[in-house]
Enzyme design. Structure first.
Site, PDB file in Angstrom:
ATOM      1  N   GLU A 104      12.127  -8.014   0.335  1.00 43.49           N
ATOM      2  CA  GLU A 104      12.160  -8.138   1.795  1.00 43.49           C
ATOM      3  C   GLU A 104      11.749  -9.531   2.245  1.00 43.49           C
ATOM      4  O   GLU A 104      12.230 -10.029   3.253  1.00 43.49           O
ATOM      5  CB  GLU A 104      11.246  -7.088   2.438  1.00 43.49           C
ATOM      6  CG  GLU A 104      11.301  -7.086   3.952  1.00 43.49           C
ATOM      7  CD  GLU A 104      10.682  -5.848   4.571  1.00 43.49           C
ATOM      8  OE1 GLU A 104      10.176  -5.946   5.694  1.00 43.49           O
ATOM      9  OE2 GLU A 104      10.709  -4.773   3.941  1.00 43.49           O
ATOM     10  N   LYS A 105      10.850 -10.161   1.475  1.00 39.14           N
ATOM     11  CA  LYS A 105      10.336 -11.477   1.847  1.00 39.14           C
ATOM     12  C   LYS A 105      10.261 -12.360   0.609  1.00 39.14           C
ATOM     13  O   LYS A 105      10.150 -11.849  -0.517  1.00 39.14           O
ATOM     14  CB  LYS A 105       8.935 -11.361   2.458  1.00 39.14           C
ATOM     15  CG  LYS A 105       8.830 -10.439   3.663  1.00 39.14           C
ATOM     16  CD  LYS A 105       7.401 -10.378   4.158  1.00 39.14           C
ATOM     17  CE  LYS A 105       7.232  -9.326   5.248  1.00 39.14           C
ATOM     18  NZ  LYS A 105       7.317  -7.949   4.701  1.00 39.14           N
ATOM     19  N   ASP A 144      10.027  -3.465   1.698  1.00 36.51           N
ATOM     20  CA  ASP A 144       8.694  -2.897   1.866  1.00 36.51           C
ATOM     21  C   ASP A 144       8.780  -1.370   1.835  1.00 36.51           C
ATOM     22  O   ASP A 144       9.786  -0.786   2.260  1.00 36.51           O
ATOM     23  CB  ASP A 144       8.078  -3.352   3.195  1.00 36.51           C
ATOM     24  CG  ASP A 144       7.573  -4.795   3.126  1.00 36.51           C
ATOM     25  OD1 ASP A 144       7.499  -5.344   2.013  1.00 36.51           O
ATOM     26  OD2 ASP A 144       7.264  -5.366   4.187  1.00 36.51           O
ATOM     27  N   ARG A 167       1.032  -3.078   6.295  1.00 34.08           N
ATOM     28  CA  ARG A 167       1.641  -2.307   7.382  1.00 34.08           C
ATOM     29  C   ARG A 167       1.614  -0.808   7.083  1.00 34.08           C
ATOM     30  O   ARG A 167       2.554  -0.080   7.389  1.00 34.08           O
ATOM     31  CB  ARG A 167       3.073  -2.781   7.627  1.00 34.08           C
ATOM     32  CG  ARG A 167       3.142  -4.214   8.141  1.00 34.08           C
ATOM     33  CD  ARG A 167       4.571  -4.707   8.197  1.00 34.08           C
ATOM     34  NE  ARG A 167       4.628  -6.103   8.610  1.00 34.08           N
ATOM     35  CZ  ARG A 167       5.048  -6.526   9.801  1.00 34.08           C
ATOM     36  NH1 ARG A 167       5.446  -5.657  10.706  1.00 34.08           N
ATOM     37  NH2 ARG A 167       5.080  -7.811  10.095  1.00 34.08           N
ATOM     38  N   TYR A 191      -0.517  -3.923   0.594  1.00 32.96           N
ATOM     39  CA  TYR A 191       0.463  -3.883   1.674  1.00 32.96           C
ATOM     40  C   TYR A 191      -0.196  -3.525   3.012  1.00 32.96           C
ATOM     41  O   TYR A 191      -0.812  -2.468   3.150  1.00 32.96           O
ATOM     42  CB  TYR A 191       1.543  -2.853   1.323  1.00 32.96           C
ATOM     43  CG  TYR A 191       2.604  -2.680   2.370  1.00 32.96           C
ATOM     44  CD1 TYR A 191       3.530  -3.675   2.613  1.00 32.96           C
ATOM     45  CD2 TYR A 191       2.669  -1.506   3.124  1.00 32.96           C
ATOM     46  CE1 TYR A 191       4.513  -3.518   3.577  1.00 32.96           C
ATOM     47  CE2 TYR A 191       3.656  -1.341   4.090  1.00 32.96           C
ATOM     48  CZ  TYR A 191       4.569  -2.353   4.304  1.00 32.96           C
ATOM     49  OH  TYR A 191       5.528  -2.187   5.273  1.00 32.96           O
ATOM     50  N   ASP A 247       8.388   1.292   3.443  1.00 35.42           N
ATOM     51  CA  ASP A 247       8.291   2.072   4.674  1.00 35.42           C
ATOM     52  C   ASP A 247       9.688   2.248   5.263  1.00 35.42           C
ATOM     53  O   ASP A 247      10.678   1.770   4.705  1.00 35.42           O
ATOM     54  CB  ASP A 247       7.328   1.415   5.681  1.00 35.42           C
ATOM     55  CG  ASP A 247       7.750  -0.003   6.063  1.00 35.42           C
ATOM     56  OD1 ASP A 247       8.895  -0.400   5.745  1.00 35.42           O
ATOM     57  OD2 ASP A 247       6.935  -0.714   6.675  1.00 35.42           O
TER      58      ASP A 247
END
Length: 637
Positions: A7-8, A103, A328, A326, A105
């Site tokens: 994702e990043k 991520d 979030r 993580y 989620d």
């Protein structure tokens, strides 16, 4: 070769670290010795198309076009990320297997899924899922070696897709509708409507109005000053009887000064009798490690930090320092397999932060064999609570040290004994009047060793003398304390976040309240901070120190809207449905079909509402994209 899509960039680099060396670093990706390749997104590489992509006529804002409901949804490449999409497109062609490393989620699942579907339109490549909660090499290596079939996560992605499209439909249509009505009333700006942002603004406006309407009243407490036969003195507070009810407010506070004067006169210089002494031994478990919202709330209370500041600091601690897991996360529990890592995590904390709240960690006896309620696999889904990693960190700035300290404190508390204390309640009769006093005696400090010392309240006795049932006391001259009722407090970042996560307490309808108790409240861990900041950007909220209030435009706008748009009820229904979709219990259409039907009624209803109180308010600055401003029918600023 396998292509890992993170994702990043920070996550991509962490994954590459555990792949065979030597590595070949290229522009936008890394190639391992065995040919496996790691590339990454930079957040969302794609975004929803604007309405005019579906019909050029939609470029001009008009009630006649509403509601706009795409038959076939379109995504476009963000201008700033076009280069990275091009790199990924090339790598997709070379890859034999795609590994989704978004991520863990709902949003992370959709972010990479939509990219894969956008590039690999024929679904020609098998897709695996890599779930990384912790950027430490050991945790990343374990995730890379435990890949799952990405099809297992289709319901999670579908839920995120439904939320994204529903938010687009709701926001685009109602924002256009009410901005046009605002323009007709003389408002210079956009009146944005969102299924989460608008109820949040509604909360603030209603709180501000309650404060404005509040009229303070004096109330009177009577305190008996008592003395034992050993000349030990303490105080007890009068408990009004049934016969005094007509003088009390809803909180049981006495509003009558003559009544207080009469009680004080009756009990002064009288014999008192101890009617009952109740001493209870109590144990209090340590607070759980943090979810993001819980961390934002505590950081707001302790340091006055905004939700956005806390999230940004957490991202730095996670991505750059690799000091926390993580961030979030909406979970406050840990998997049992993490328990064995406790000594290593403690060692990293001790090296990174040897003094915690003034306590030398090396002098505290942590019980690393102890397993508290936090170790619960059933409570952990895609991600676990935010905790420190096994990495020692240095050169943290002031804000990073504060947040790291909070995360470390709640983690270390799990390895200390329960806090034990004796709670004593004493009831005393003085000339027929009933009085009560309480005291707390700490027996075992336990986990509170790593927390700041709590300041006792002014009404809280430091210690009570030894008292027994039937004991006689002497009542000295009584005291009367005049106090005043206080209005509700204005929201702060901490209390507004708490209201969003505990929104059920602000809802009257029992059915809606139950739904909200079973969901995560308004917004998600990842979006709450940005939604609050958006309301400031739009000119609907303002800050005065720590205090958050609505602007005049925010007030008028909420009061002009149909009430149901300002309440969290609809969001409650949405979140319940989205949760069911994520668990495979409901379908995408369960949310989208009723919403589409409702939008027809809501956009028609908007035409009858002209918020005249907005005349002269607003600013073009709150409407960032000037092309949209012009399309709405405003003159170019």
């Amino acid at each position: 070769m396998r292509l890992f899509i993170a994702e990043k960039p920070s996550l991509g680099r962490a994954i590459a670290t555990v792949l065979p060396r030597p590595h070949k670093k290229e522009d936008g990706y890394i190639v391992a010795a065995n040919g496996d390749t790691v590339s990454w997104c930079v957040g969302h590489l794609l975004e929803q198309q604007e309405p005019e992509a579906y019909d050029p006529a939609y470029k001009q804002w008009s009630h006649e076009h509403l509601p706009i409901v795409p038959e076939h949804w379109k995504l476009k490449i963000k201008a700033k990320t076009a280069k990275q999409v091009g790199i990924l497109r090339k790598l997709f062609k070379q890859a034999e297997i795609l590994v989704h490393a978004g991520d863990p989620d709902r949003e992370g699942q959709l972010l990479v899924d939509e990219l894969i579907h956008f590039i690999d339109t024929k679904k020609s490549k098998p897709v695996l899922r890599c779930l990384v909660n912790d950027l430490n090499p050991a945790a990343v290596s374990k995730a890379v070696n435990s890949l799952r079939n990405n099809n297992e996560f289709i319901p999670l992605s579908t839920s995120a897709l439904a939320r994204s499209r529903a938010d687009w439909l709701f926001g685009i249509n109602l924002t256009r509708a009410y901005t046009l009505q605002g323009k007709a009333a003389g408002y210079k700006g956009v009146l944005s409507v969102g299924r989460v942002q608008t109820p949040i603004l509604g909360l603030v406006v209603k709180r501000d109005q309650a404060i404005d309407a509040f009229v303070s009243q004096p109330f009177y407490e009577v305190w008996a000053n008592l003395k034992t036969e050993n000349d030990d003195e303490f105080q007890a507070k009068w408990q009004p009887s049934e016969s005094c009810q007509r003088f009390l407010d809803e909180q049981g506070r006495n509003l009558s000064q003559p009544l207080a004067d009469n009680v004080a006169k009756r009990i002064s210089h009288q014999l008192a009798l101890v009617k009952n002494v109740k001493r209870e031994l109590k144990k209090q478990s340590a607070p759980l490690p943090y979810s993001l919202s819980a961390l934002q709330i505590d950081a707001g209370k302790a340091f006055g930090m905004s939700a956005k500041q806390v999230l940004d600091v957490c991202q730095n601690l996670y991505e750059n320092h690799k000091a926390i897991t993580y961030p979030r996360s909406d979970c406050r529990y840990l998997p049992t397999e993490h328990h064995v890592e406790a000594p290593s995590v403690y060692s990293a904390i001790q090296s990174s932060l040897p003094n915690l709240n003034g306590k030398d960690l090396s002098k505290i006896n942590f019980l690393f064999t102890q397993k508290t309620r936090v170790w619960n696999d059933k409570q952990v889904s895609a991600h676990h609570a935010i905790i420190p990693t096994k990495k020692t960190v240095t050169r943290l700035n002031n804000e990073e040290s504060k947040i790291y300290g909070l995360v470390a404190r709640n983690y270390l508390a799990q390895f200390l004994p329960q806090h034990e204390f004796a709670a004593t309640t004493v009831h005393i009769d003085i000339a027929g009047g009933q009085f009560k006093t309480t005291a707390k005696e700490i027996l075992v400090e336990g986990w509170q060793q790593v927390f700041p010392k709590r300041k006792p309240s002014s009404d809280e006795p430091a210690i009570l003398p030894k008292l027994e049932k039937g004991q006689h006391l002497q009542s000295l001259q009584a005291s009367i304390k005049e106090k005043h009722t206080s209005p509700p407090a204005h929201f702060t970042d901490a209390t507004l976040l708490a209201a969003m996560t505990g929104i059920a307490s602000h809802v009257k309808d029992s059915n809606i309240r139950k739904i909200l108790k079973d969901t995560d409240g308004l917004g998600t861990e990842a979006t709450r901070a940005n939604i609050i900041e958006l309301l400031f950007t739009r000119g609907f909220l303002q800050r005065n120190g720590k205090t958050i209030t609505a602007t005049p435009a925010g007030r008028v706008f909420i009061n002009a809207l149909p009430e149901r748009l300002t309440l969290p009820d609809m969001t409650a229904q949405w979140e319940a449905t989205l949760a069911d979709i994520a668990q495979g219990k409901q379908r995408y259409e369960t949310l989208m079909t009723p919403l589409t039907e409702a939008l027809w009624h809501m956009t028609i209803e908007s035409r009858s509402i002209i918020p005249t109180g907005l005349n002269g308010l607003g600013s073009v600055k709150t409407f960032r994209k000037k092309k949209r401003f012009k399309a709405a029918g405003f003159k170019k600023p």
